[in-house]
Design a protein around this motif. Structure first.
Motif, short mmCIF file in Angstrom:
data_model
loop_
_atom_site.label_atom_id
_atom_site.label_comp_id
_atom_site.label_asym_id
_atom_site.label_seq_id
_atom_site.Cartn_x
_atom_site.Cartn_y
_atom_site.Cartn_z
N ILE A 4 0.85 -1.18 0.00
CA ILE A 4 0.00 0.00 0.00
C ILE A 4 0.89 1.24 0.00
N PRO A 5 0.86 2.04 -1.05
CA PRO A 5 1.71 3.24 -1.07
C PRO A 5 1.25 4.27 -0.05
N TYR A 6 2.11 5.24 0.20
CA TYR A 6 1.72 6.30 1.15
C TYR A 6 0.54 7.09 0.60
N ARG A 7 0.72 7.59 -0.63
CA ARG A 7 -0.39 8.28 -1.29
C ARG A 7 -0.76 7.49 -2.51
N TYR A 8 -2.02 7.11 -2.60
CA TYR A 8 -2.44 6.35 -3.76
C TYR A 8 -3.41 7.18 -4.60
N TYR A 9 -3.08 7.31 -5.88
CA TYR A 9 -3.95 7.99 -6.83
C TYR A 9 -4.55 6.94 -7.77
N LEU A 10 -5.85 6.84 -7.80
CA LEU A 10 -6.48 5.98 -8.82
C LEU A 10 -6.03 6.45 -10.20
N PRO A 11 -5.80 5.53 -11.12
CA PRO A 11 -5.53 5.98 -12.49
C PRO A 11 -6.75 6.70 -13.08
N GLU A 12 -6.47 7.61 -14.00
CA GLU A 12 -7.54 8.43 -14.57
C GLU A 12 -8.70 7.59 -15.08
N GLU A 13 -8.38 6.44 -15.69
CA GLU A 13 -9.45 5.64 -16.30
C GLU A 13 -10.35 4.97 -15.26
N LYS A 14 -9.91 4.93 -14.02
CA LYS A 14 -10.78 4.33 -12.98
C LYS A 14 -11.62 5.37 -12.24
N MET A 15 -11.53 6.62 -12.67
CA MET A 15 -12.34 7.65 -12.01
C MET A 15 -13.83 7.35 -12.21
N PRO A 16 -14.62 7.58 -11.14
CA PRO A 16 -16.07 7.35 -11.27
C PRO A 16 -16.67 8.23 -12.36
N LYS A 17 -17.63 7.69 -13.07
CA LYS A 17 -18.33 8.43 -14.13
C LYS A 17 -19.75 8.82 -13.69
N THR A 18 -20.13 8.33 -12.51
CA THR A 18 -21.46 8.67 -11.98
C THR A 18 -21.32 9.10 -10.52
N TRP A 19 -22.28 9.92 -10.08
CA TRP A 19 -22.40 10.21 -8.66
C TRP A 19 -23.38 9.22 -8.04
N TYR A 20 -23.26 9.00 -6.76
CA TYR A 20 -24.17 8.08 -6.08
C TYR A 20 -25.09 8.83 -5.11
N ASN A 21 -26.36 8.55 -5.24
CA ASN A 21 -27.40 9.20 -4.44
C ASN A 21 -27.79 8.31 -3.26
N LEU A 22 -27.26 8.61 -2.11
CA LEU A 22 -27.45 7.76 -0.94
C LEU A 22 -28.92 7.61 -0.54
N ARG A 23 -29.73 8.62 -0.86
CA ARG A 23 -31.15 8.55 -0.50
C ARG A 23 -31.83 7.31 -1.08
N ALA A 24 -31.31 6.86 -2.24
CA ALA A 24 -31.94 5.69 -2.89
C ALA A 24 -31.86 4.45 -2.00
N ALA A 25 -30.86 4.38 -1.15
CA ALA A 25 -30.69 3.20 -0.30
C ALA A 25 -31.34 3.36 1.08
N MET A 26 -31.83 4.56 1.37
CA MET A 26 -32.37 4.80 2.72
C MET A 26 -33.76 4.18 2.83
N PRO A 27 -33.97 3.32 3.83
CA PRO A 27 -35.30 2.71 3.99
C PRO A 27 -36.35 3.77 4.31
N GLU A 28 -35.96 4.75 5.14
CA GLU A 28 -36.84 5.90 5.34
C GLU A 28 -36.14 7.12 4.78
N LYS A 29 -36.82 7.85 3.91
CA LYS A 29 -36.21 9.00 3.25
C LYS A 29 -36.17 10.20 4.20
N PRO A 30 -35.29 11.14 3.93
CA PRO A 30 -35.32 12.37 4.71
C PRO A 30 -36.66 13.08 4.51
N ASP A 31 -37.11 13.78 5.54
CA ASP A 31 -38.36 14.53 5.36
C ASP A 31 -38.16 15.62 4.31
#
Lengths: 448, 448
Positions: A4-31
């Protein structure tokens, strides 16, 4: 085991292409946000004068798990992302802990913090809608700098209302924003009705985020082709900041590590909400058990640990929708001795809900204790942390010390949101021994 | 062709394990340092009261091409290195140039510049020799911060003499150094004979690097178990800074690119000397032809472009050895309106010799022109550059514009030495339109 290096940078091609919306997984949504005029949940039309259309859709969507990141935003992300995931070997050694300590460092960009992740998204959508200008508020100055950078990149004009206490404490912050082409006013200012009203009540106020929000929103809705952008609290902001967590998740996977504890400082919740998103998804969906999530806040602005979970205005001027959140009251203003950000009276409705429902913990620390950790960290890890980030450092150190005592080899992940280059007056007071702590009285918090 | 990412980080395992000593490839070596007392080349014994032993050996070695980097230094390097090699796609697009513009960005560490590379080396060797404390001088503050970080890492005490003009212009710089545990005096100070003598002649002087060097050396030789460290000019510093060039060389190789033009700002020459080292080796050994090397200096401190190539003292107090170098005279003090570093009266003997022998070019730019480039760069590349680095940006932009006119697809590599977070008063004066230029008269330069 893979090195495990001290500082690890993901390679550019592994960068996420989508954001993740945590609300989708919440059993009860925020009011939902409430329109204070109608008393009903806000509609897209209610929000249209304030936010641009795509962001309203993101704000109100509790169900779609993934949102594609538009290519122009990806093009900007790749200038400064992926941010490094750092294995804090020197900190582990100094603490003599068996824990593995990781931090996701978001300070390697000129905004000096994670705020740029959402600023680029919000400014792009505004540009895409054909708008000409934006307004925003800033507390410690990181969000304002981020939006100024993003507006320079996409070619929009920007007006920033900066909390007067920070404006005076960090004069150079406004010059960074001006270098990127922004106009900066200390808030409260005489350029808005909201500002003039607050100044009339207290001409010497050091201001607050809630007050600066009132001014920025008023300016946006009274200017043609202009909208308002906000750097925390909102669901859309946590969505954009999920890039932090997604990169961390992917990077840890490569080393076959998974956090037992996820720690983030929490003002409005944007960093912690983003960092924890994919891990919390595993927790909510039952794929992982026992992961702890800790929100760390200043004892001088303790919304989760001492606030009430109820509907409140997002701003001091009470012109915004109301959110169900942990709040100290929309009039709450942190003591002037409080350095750095984390000075918002409320908390992200997503984090508020998860905390209320028992998925998270919260702790608060006094300022001097936080700076003890900041200085120790700087000397070990060579990074001068922002005071905000130092709250997470304090907590991570305490958890690592606990591991030393129990012998547990826990995996600790914390968010190092940014650098402290514009917080040197606070560091100077720490070095001089003149830094003070302040814990608000119940009457200051609950007087509403 | 392999895709070139915006920011490329070499994997940790490809980090250089040796420094490269450019003198080994020079057909004619730089002239030796002279002991002004004897008029003869300095001996290791002459230098022993000032520098620690291993560094003296490196300083005087014109022949060994490679020096192993000791493991404790490698361990520190891997916390913040490799630094990114950035392909400036947005700058290329904005300039409509067919050139490929690369910059090696050394600002992603808290010292804010490349200076940490040599500071860690020098402090390690001092520690290894059993010394207890170090002294140094700093101009813009980057070197002082770097040494303070390195001393915190290796556990030595540090006293910094900071050029008074910078001390006053950048008050927060001293607080960063104090955070890392250093003691900081504005120079000239009343803590040394050299400082008191300079103050007696001119109580209101803004100081100079030459003067601060005098004080730091005096303090080192009059304190037990103490030595002096210097952040530029010396051969040993260029040796350590070769890490910049070695990483750049390796990274460019991976993309099958080789620079036609290598550009660096030059104050004492540490960054440029390090950046160009492996490329200049190819030139000197006849492996590559036609590579251009450009030193960029401020018109207000133009040692290469307007100085004399002769033996001069390295400090104002004339207590150091004499070096054969391009110099404006040891008494030269840049005009107070000059922002940032690049304020040294002389230049690295290695660079001086290579320039004198026709292997390099030099240009100078006035300050406002440099800040035009800095602000344009910040808005395009999202990095707020140090004023020093902006000299190289200005030159790289001009060369890229020339390529647009000729249609040549040249490969341009420049050193982006650091960030401008502590130079905001200069940026503010630029934004306000109050920044001024100053070109010294011949009588100011040659009056000696």
């Amino acid at each position: 085991m893979k090195h495990i290096p001290y500082r690890y940078y993901l390679p550019e091609e592994k960068m996420p292409k989508t954001w993740y919306n945590l609300r989708a997984a919440m059993p009860e949504k925020p009011d939902p946000l409430i329109n204070p005029g109608t008393g009903k949940p806000v509609t897209p039309d209610d929000l249209r004068p304030v936010f641009c259309d795509k962001l309203i859709a993101q704000e109100l969507d509790n169900d779609t798990p993934e949102f594609d990141i538009p290519q122009p935003i990806l093009d900007m992300y790749r200038i400064y992302r992926p941010s490094p995931l750092v294995r804090a070997y020197r900190m582990e050694a100094a603490l003599k802990t068996p824990a593995h300590i990781y931090y996701k460092f978001e300070g390697n960009n000129t905004s000096g913090s994670h705020k740029l992740n959402s600023a680029l998204a919000q400014v792009f959508y505004a540009k895409d809608q054909g708008l000409k200008s934006l307004t925003t508020e800033t507390g410690a100055g990181q969000w304002g700098t981020a939006v100024a950078e993003a507006c320079a990149a996409f070619g929009l004009d920007l007006t920033v209302y900066m909390v007067r206490g920070s404006y005076d404490q960090k004069p150079y912050r406004k010059d960074v924003m001006r270098t990127f082409g922004a106009t900066v006013y200390p808030s409260p200012s005489d350029t808005t009705q909201a500002g003039r009203a607050i100044l009339a009540r207290d001409p010497h106020t050091t201001g607050s985020l809630g007050c600066a929000i009132s001014e920025a929103v008023e300016k946006a809705v009274t200017t043609p082709d202009c909208r308002y952008v906000l750097g925390s609290v909102l669901n859309q902001v946590l969505l954009h900041q999920s890039i932090i967590g997604l990169e961390s998740y992917e990077a840890l996977l490569e080393f076959n590590e998974y956090p037992d504890i996820v720690i983030g400082c929490a003002g409005g919740g944007s960093n912690l909400g983003g960092l924890m998103a994919p891990f919390m998804r595993d927790t909510l969906e039952g794929k992982r058990k026992g992961t702890r999530y800790i929100a760390v806040e200043p004892a001088s602005c303790p919304s989760l640990t001492r606030g009430r979970y109820e509907y409140d205005f997002c701003d001091t001027g009470k012109i915004t929708p109301m959110a169900k959140m942990y709040t100290l009251g929309a009039e709450f203003i942190p003591s002037p001795n409080h350095a750095g950000g984390l000075r918002y009276h409320g908390m992200s409705p997503i984090i508020s809900k998860l905390y209320h429902d028992g998925y998270m913990e919260a702790v608060s620390y006094e300022q001097t204790n936080v700076f003890d950790a900041a200085v120790q960290f700087a000397r070990l890890e060579t990074i001068l942390p922002a005071p905000e980030s130092a709250h997470a450092i304090r907590c991570a150190m305490d958890e690592a010390i606990r591991c030393r005592e129990t012998g547990e080899e826990k995996i600790i992940l914390f968010g190092l949101t940014g650098t402290g280059y514009f917080d040197m007056s606070a560091y100077a007071s720490y070095c001089d021994g003149t830094m003070t702590d302040y814990v608000p009285k119940d009457s200051e918090i609950l007087a509403r």
